[in-house]
Design an enzyme around this catalytic site. Structure first.
Site, PDB file in Angstrom:
ATOM      1  N   TRP A  38     -60.571 -34.842 101.751  1.00 26.02           N
ATOM      2  CA  TRP A  38     -60.255 -36.276 101.696  1.00 26.02           C
ATOM      3  C   TRP A  38     -59.091 -36.540 100.762  1.00 26.02           C
ATOM      4  O   TRP A  38     -58.242 -37.387 101.060  1.00 26.02           O
ATOM      5  CB  TRP A  38     -61.500 -37.092 101.362  1.00 26.02           C
ATOM      6  CG  TRP A  38     -62.454 -37.025 102.510  1.00 26.02           C
ATOM      7  CD1 TRP A  38     -63.652 -36.377 102.548  1.00 26.02           C
ATOM      8  CD2 TRP A  38     -62.247 -37.544 103.843  1.00 26.02           C
ATOM      9  NE1 TRP A  38     -64.197 -36.475 103.805  1.00 26.02           N
ATOM     10  CE2 TRP A  38     -63.363 -37.181 104.617  1.00 26.02           C
ATOM     11  CE3 TRP A  38     -61.217 -38.270 104.447  1.00 26.02           C
ATOM     12  CZ2 TRP A  38     -63.493 -37.528 105.969  1.00 26.02           C
ATOM     13  CZ3 TRP A  38     -61.336 -38.618 105.791  1.00 26.02           C
ATOM     14  CH2 TRP A  38     -62.463 -38.247 106.533  1.00 26.02           C
ATOM     15  N   ASP A  79     -61.272 -43.112  95.280  1.00 24.77           N
ATOM     16  CA  ASP A  79     -61.920 -43.193  96.580  1.00 24.77           C
ATOM     17  C   ASP A  79     -63.391 -42.834  96.355  1.00 24.77           C
ATOM     18  O   ASP A  79     -63.734 -41.670  96.178  1.00 24.77           O
ATOM     19  CB  ASP A  79     -61.258 -42.206  97.550  1.00 24.77           C
ATOM     20  CG  ASP A  79     -61.980 -42.134  98.896  1.00 24.77           C
ATOM     21  OD1 ASP A  79     -63.016 -42.814  99.074  1.00 24.77           O
ATOM     22  OD2 ASP A  79     -61.498 -41.379  99.767  1.00 24.77           O
ATOM     23  N   LYS A  85     -71.723 -45.105 104.416  1.00 19.37           N
ATOM     24  CA  LYS A  85     -72.584 -44.118 103.761  1.00 19.37           C
ATOM     25  C   LYS A  85     -73.645 -44.850 102.929  1.00 19.37           C
ATOM     26  O   LYS A  85     -74.800 -44.895 103.333  1.00 19.37           O
ATOM     27  CB  LYS A  85     -71.750 -43.166 102.920  1.00 19.37           C
ATOM     28  CG  LYS A  85     -70.772 -42.362 103.800  1.00 19.37           C
ATOM     29  CD  LYS A  85     -69.452 -42.198 103.149  1.00 19.37           C
ATOM     30  CE  LYS A  85     -68.326 -41.692 104.018  1.00 19.37           C
ATOM     31  NZ  LYS A  85     -68.575 -40.685 105.006  1.00 19.37           N
TER      32      LYS A  85
HETATM   33  N1  PMP Z   1     -62.743 -40.733 101.974  1.00 17.19           N
HETATM   34  C1  PMP Z   1     -63.923 -40.107 101.904  1.00 17.19           C
HETATM   35  C2  PMP Z   1     -64.349 -39.522 100.598  1.00 17.19           C
HETATM   36  C3  PMP Z   1     -64.724 -40.014 103.044  1.00 17.19           C
HETATM   37  O1  PMP Z   1     -65.906 -39.383 102.988  1.00 17.19           O
HETATM   38  C4  PMP Z   1     -64.293 -40.592 104.260  1.00 17.19           C
HETATM   39  C5  PMP Z   1     -65.123 -40.563 105.516  1.00 17.19           C
HETATM   40  N2  PMP Z   1     -66.044 -39.587 105.656  1.00 17.19           N
HETATM   41  C6  PMP Z   1     -63.042 -41.215 104.279  1.00 17.19           C
HETATM   42  C7  PMP Z   1     -62.302 -41.280 103.118  1.00 17.19           C
HETATM   43  C8  PMP Z   1     -62.515 -41.833 105.541  1.00 17.19           C
HETATM   44  O2  PMP Z   1     -63.261 -42.944 105.820  1.00 17.19           O
HETATM   45  P1  PMP Z   1     -63.064 -43.821 107.133  1.00 17.19           P
HETATM   46  O3  PMP Z   1     -63.529 -43.001 108.264  1.00 17.19           O
HETATM   47  O4  PMP Z   1     -63.936 -45.004 106.831  1.00 17.19           O
HETATM   48  O5  PMP Z   1     -61.637 -44.176 107.234  1.00 17.19           O
END
Ligand code: PMP
Length: 360
Positions: A102, A172, A196
């Site tokens: 991420w 994040d 989540k």
């Molecule tokens: N950052 C983290 C730490 C994540 O776990 C996720 C999704 N699993 C995201 C960003 C991306 O999120 P989204 O699919 O809501 O754009």
């Protein structure tokens, strides 16, 4: 009706009382004669729901008054762009900490808007730890420092808050927000996708300090401009109304449970059951450094990987679903968010013990 134990990383398990309440209110919300899904976002009923949700989130996280709370769309992924667009504020570069999948995605997007300085990385050991602060190379002129406080795929969580001096700290927190108390005042900006620990997909929460608003890049779309969203009470356009409503119910559930201190206690106890089991067997192992293990996402491996498929198949037959690790890393992963009951984790450990006894 049979509910399974759902260990998915997101969209993920939600508290059962929340789902039950939503089901009960589906056709006629509080005598309004309509579902929340069918209400105008500008009407009195929905404005009430929205204000209550924001107030409850502020209370849960003890968010100081000089922070805006925005309920947005586009997922955490859109924040990978919105953060540099809003926070570069005439500066040339930003610091990023590279802790895995991420973080890498956030870095890739940020590079479209300015220079990125990798202040620290854990790539040398396959993203299995949180790089200690002493090794960070901070740029005192950085517009901000971004880090991923819980890597959902790698299962690495920061159990400490980085010190960045006067450089705003951006996190994040998608996969561990609301899992424990945080000191919001340490941050310039926090963002999280909802799917989540907060509610359904489609809602993204941004918590941003007032002084960081108002200097977005000129090409920033209005929808992505935090100042515009703040000025319009995060209703510059139609917000994801039903997701906001469910999030509001989740906040009430957390408050009733005893707030984030209590939630943390429960989460620690749950995670301990799983990690303690992993640490005393030769059959499974955790690839993550002990001090940096996530309380929310627990990746684990079978020493004999040829048994992976059979493990997943039998787990599913036992009502334990979505244990397959992310496609980029393989192995297994149990996401044990706030709404995963302790009984689910116990059932998982019980299954793992049996599987080991039969195959070890
Ligand atoms: N950052 C983290 C730490 C994540 O776990 C996720 C999704 N699993 C995201 C960003 C991306 O999120 P989204 O699919 O809501 O754009």
């Amino acid at each position: 009706m049979t509910r399974i134990y759902n260990f998915a990383a997101g969209p993920a398990v939600l508290p059962e009382p929340v789902l039950e309440q939503a089901a009960g209110e589906m056709l006629d919300w509080h005598g309004s004669g309509v579902s929340v899904m069918e209400m105008s976002h500008r009407g009195k009923a929905f404005i009430g729901i929205a204000e209550q949700a924001e107030a409850d989130l502020r209370e849960l996280l003890a968010i100081p008054a000089n922070y805006k709370v925005l309920f947005l769309q586009g997922g955490a992924t859109l924040q990978f762009s919105a953060v540099p667009m809003n926070l570069l504020r005439g500066k040339k570069s930003a610091d990023y900490v590279n802790t895995g999948e991420w973080a890498k995605k956030a870095i890739k997007e940020a590079k479209r808007y300015g220079a990125v300085n990798i202040a620290a990385s854990s790539e040398d050991r396959n993203f299995s730890y949180a790089p200690p602060q002493a090794a960070w190379k901070l740029d005192p002129n950085a517009a901000y420092l971004h880090y991923t406080s819980n890597e959902t795929i790698g299962g690495v969580e920061f159990h400490w808050v980085p010190a960045t001096g006067s450089v705003p700290l951006v996190a994040d927190m998608s996969s561990h927000i609301l899992s424990r108390p945080i000191d919001v005042a340490r941050y310039g900006l926090i963002y999280a996708g909802a799917q989540k620990n907060i509610g359904p997909a489609g809602l993204t929460i941004v918590i941003v300090r007032d002084d960081l608003l108002g200097a977005a890049l000129p090409a920033t779309p209005s929808l992505l401009d935090y100042q515009v969203q703040a000025d319009n009470g995060w209703m510059f356009n139609t917000p994801p109304t039903y997701a906001v409503y469910i999030a509001g119910l989740v906040f009430k559930w957390l408050k009733k449970l005893g707030g984030l201190r209590k939630m943390e206690e429960i989460n620690r106890a749950k995670a301990n059951v799983l990690y303690e089991f992993l640490d005393q067997t030769e059959f499974y192992y955790s690839p993550v450094a002990k001090s940096d293990r996530s309380l929310m996402n627990v990746p684990f491996r079978l020493k004999n990987e040829t048994l992976d498929e059979e493990f997943l198949k039998q787990a599913k037959q036992s009502g334990l679903a979505e244990l397959k690790g992310h496609r980029s890393v393989g192995g297994m992963r149990a996401s044990i968010y706030n709404a995963m009951p302790a009984a689910g984790v116990k059932a998982l450990v019980g299954f793992m013990r049996d599987f080991q006894a039969k195959n070890g």
